[in-house]
Design a protein around this motif. Structure first.
Motif: not given
Length: 59
Positions: A39-40, A45-52
């Motif tokens: 989950a972490v 990964a979702a945060a990284f994709i969202g920031l990009r």
């Protein structure tokens, strides 16, 4: 007859099920730890994709 040591078949069956479940508790803990780690990792990964995606938006 000492009744404090007497166990019915239902009590013996319950004790056997409880003992088998108790022996599996470490495996359940390891599974929970792996699920938390997954989950972490998924959130990171979702945060990284969202920031990009956020930085790729035009001003």
């Amino acid at each position: 007859m000492n009744t404090s040591l007497f166990r019915t078949s239902q009590q013996r069956r319950t004790r056997a099920v409880y003992d088998s479940a108790a022996s599996r508790r470490p495996a359940v803990g390891i599974l929970c730890a792996e699920m938390v780690a997954l989950a972490v990792f998924a959130l990171a990964a979702a945060a990284f994709i969202g920031l990009r995606a956020w930085f790729a938006l035009p001003n």
